[in-house]
Scaffold this motif. Structure first.
Motif, mmCIF file in Angstrom:
data_model
loop_
_atom_site.group_PDB
_atom_site.id
_atom_site.type_symbol
_atom_site.label_atom_id
_atom_site.label_comp_id
_atom_site.label_asym_id
_atom_site.label_seq_id
_atom_site.Cartn_x
_atom_site.Cartn_y
_atom_site.Cartn_z
ATOM 1 N N VAL A 1 56.862 -4.767 0.730
ATOM 2 C CA VAL A 1 57.458 -4.250 1.964
ATOM 3 C C VAL A 1 57.955 -2.822 1.742
ATOM 4 C CG1 VAL A 1 59.329 -4.519 3.633
ATOM 5 C CG2 VAL A 1 58.083 -6.533 2.830
ATOM 6 N N GLY A 2 58.538 -2.563 0.587
ATOM 7 C CA GLY A 2 58.991 -1.211 0.269
ATOM 8 C C GLY A 2 57.846 -0.216 0.246
ATOM 9 N N TRP A 3 56.712 -0.613 -0.313
ATOM 10 C CA TRP A 3 55.535 0.267 -0.322
ATOM 11 C C TRP A 3 55.073 0.576 1.095
ATOM 12 C CZ3 TRP A 3 53.291 -3.552 -4.387
ATOM 13 C CH2 TRP A 3 53.788 -3.223 -5.653
ATOM 14 N N VAL A 4 55.113 -0.449 1.964
ATOM 15 C CA VAL A 4 54.708 -0.247 3.349
ATOM 16 C C VAL A 4 55.669 0.715 4.041
ATOM 17 C CG1 VAL A 4 54.437 -1.382 5.599
ATOM 18 C CG2 VAL A 4 53.552 -2.484 3.538
ATOM 19 N N VAL A 5 56.963 0.509 3.848
ATOM 20 C CA VAL A 5 57.980 1.367 4.471
ATOM 21 C C VAL A 5 57.806 2.816 4.024
ATOM 22 C CG1 VAL A 5 60.450 1.872 4.584
ATOM 23 C CG2 VAL A 5 59.647 -0.501 4.779
ATOM 24 N N ASP A 6 57.539 3.022 2.743
ATOM 25 C CA ASP A 6 57.424 4.376 2.185
ATOM 26 C C ASP A 6 56.019 4.964 2.325
ATOM 27 O OD1 ASP A 6 60.081 4.188 1.403
ATOM 28 O OD2 ASP A 6 59.585 3.477 -0.617
ATOM 29 N N ARG A 7 55.118 4.210 2.947
ATOM 30 C CA ARG A 7 53.702 4.610 3.039
ATOM 31 C C ARG A 7 53.121 4.867 1.642
ATOM 32 N NH1 ARG A 7 54.839 7.711 8.073
ATOM 33 N NH2 ARG A 7 53.543 6.825 9.744
ATOM 34 N N ASP A 8 53.545 4.090 0.685
ATOM 35 C CA ASP A 8 53.091 4.261 -0.689
ATOM 36 C C ASP A 8 51.848 3.402 -0.924
ATOM 37 O OD1 ASP A 8 52.901 4.933 -3.329
ATOM 38 O OD2 ASP A 8 54.590 3.695 -3.998
ATOM 39 N N TYR A 9 50.791 3.761 -0.232
ATOM 40 C CA TYR A 9 49.531 3.038 -0.386
ATOM 41 C C TYR A 9 48.380 3.960 0.001
ATOM 42 C CZ TYR A 9 50.161 2.408 4.681
ATOM 43 O OH TYR A 9 50.367 2.627 6.022
#
Length: 314
Positions: A116-124
């Motif tokens: 979820v943190g990756w999604v929030v930070d657009r870390d993908y």
């Protein structure tokens, strides 16, 4: 405008419904808008009551084109069904594995908070996966037109009799034989049904198509890897009057009468998968199948900390 994240859960599993509640709550707390399909939301509410976070309804409050990304909570089957939902859009899918092997998933249940943190930070990042276009013909009549991300599998419909088929590549026959079926797959599908049928594992970055016979009664029944622009075909012979059935990604089926023909080509519409870290496919293969790698020393210039960890960075 707040980003909208579609949450798709396998509502037949209590673990997936609980995970969906967690995801919606965390997305809302981070300022994002969780979106769900009405049926999924109603299934979760029937089990747990009202969600702890306000959630928009797909196709009522918001359209799919307004969604930034889809988080899929379940196994590969759930991801394949989600791919069917988003295929005609540019919405990427990020899978959280709650099933068994989960080759299409990017993370596991224990990493849900980090995901979820990756999604929030657009870390993908987003990668495109090759899909196939599938047509079923009977003489000159087009019986069906569909697609698949993993595979199009021609199978026998009757347990009592074999399916008599001819395999074809680029308008040339390769071999005819009796069998339980034939799998025509993408590289993504090489670790699914085609793998179980004895086909090769093909790295997702390879542009190719695969064709693998299932339990063929033939001298030559090897799996074939062909060019991505090749045309694959399987014809159902009429000599023993056996019926077949076509399964696309394991959940869309089409009856195949004797004399029918299934043609497979590369589709010009890919499926987009979100990736949160650059894990090599070889490492994913080892982890998913729990392959033994003891004794591997690695390249001579490998960093000492990596060699001490068996070659795999933490």
């Amino acid at each position: 405008m707040s980003r909208r994240i579609l949450v798709i859960a396998h509502t037949g599993r209590s673990a997936a419904m609980a995970a969906a509640q967690e995801v919606c709550t965390q997305l809302h707390a981070a300022g994002l808008v969780p979106v769900m399909r009405r049926k999924d939301l109603e299934d979760i509410q029937a089990e747990y009551g009202q969600l702890t976070a306000p959630t928009e309804i797909l196709d009522e409050d918001v359209q799919l084109t307004e969604v930034d990304l889809g988080m899929v909570l379940g196994g590969d089957g759930t991801i394949l069904r989600a791919a069917e939902l988003v295929r005609d859009t540019e919405v990427p899918l990020l899978g959280v594995n709650l099933g068994h092997v989960g080759f299409l998933a990017e993370s596991e249940r224990e990493d849900l908070d980090k995901t979820v943190g990756w999604v929030v930070d657009r870390d993908y990042t987003v990668e495109e996966r090759l899909t196939i276009d599938v047509k079923v013909w009977l003489d000159s009549t087009l019986l069906a037109h569909t697609w698949a991300l993993n595979e199009a599998a021609v199978e026998k419909a009757d347990r009592q009799r074999m399916l008599e088929v001819v395999m074809e590549v680029d308008a040339r026959p390769i071999s005819s034989f009796g069998c339980d079926g034939v799998v025509m797959a993408t590289p993504t599908g090489s670790t699914a049904y085609a793998f179980s049928a004895g086909g090769p594992v093909v790295w997702p970055g390879v542009e190719a198509l695969l064709i693998t016979p299932i339990s063929a009664h033939a001298v030559f029944s090897r799996p074939l890897v062909v060019a991505p622009d090749s045309i694959l075909a399987v014809e159902i012979l009429s000599r023993n009057a056996a019926n077949g059935i076509l399964w696309c990604d394991g959940h869309r089926s089409i009856d195949l009468p004797p004399g029918s023909r299934v043609e497979v080509t590369r589709s010009n519409v890919p499926v987009r998968l979100a990736r949160t870290h650059d894990t090599p496919f070889s490492e994913r293969l080892v982890n998913k199948f729990q392959l033994p790698t003891q004794g591997w020393r690695g390249p001579a210039n490998q960093p000492p900390e990596q060699a001490a960890n068996g070659g795999i960075l933490p």
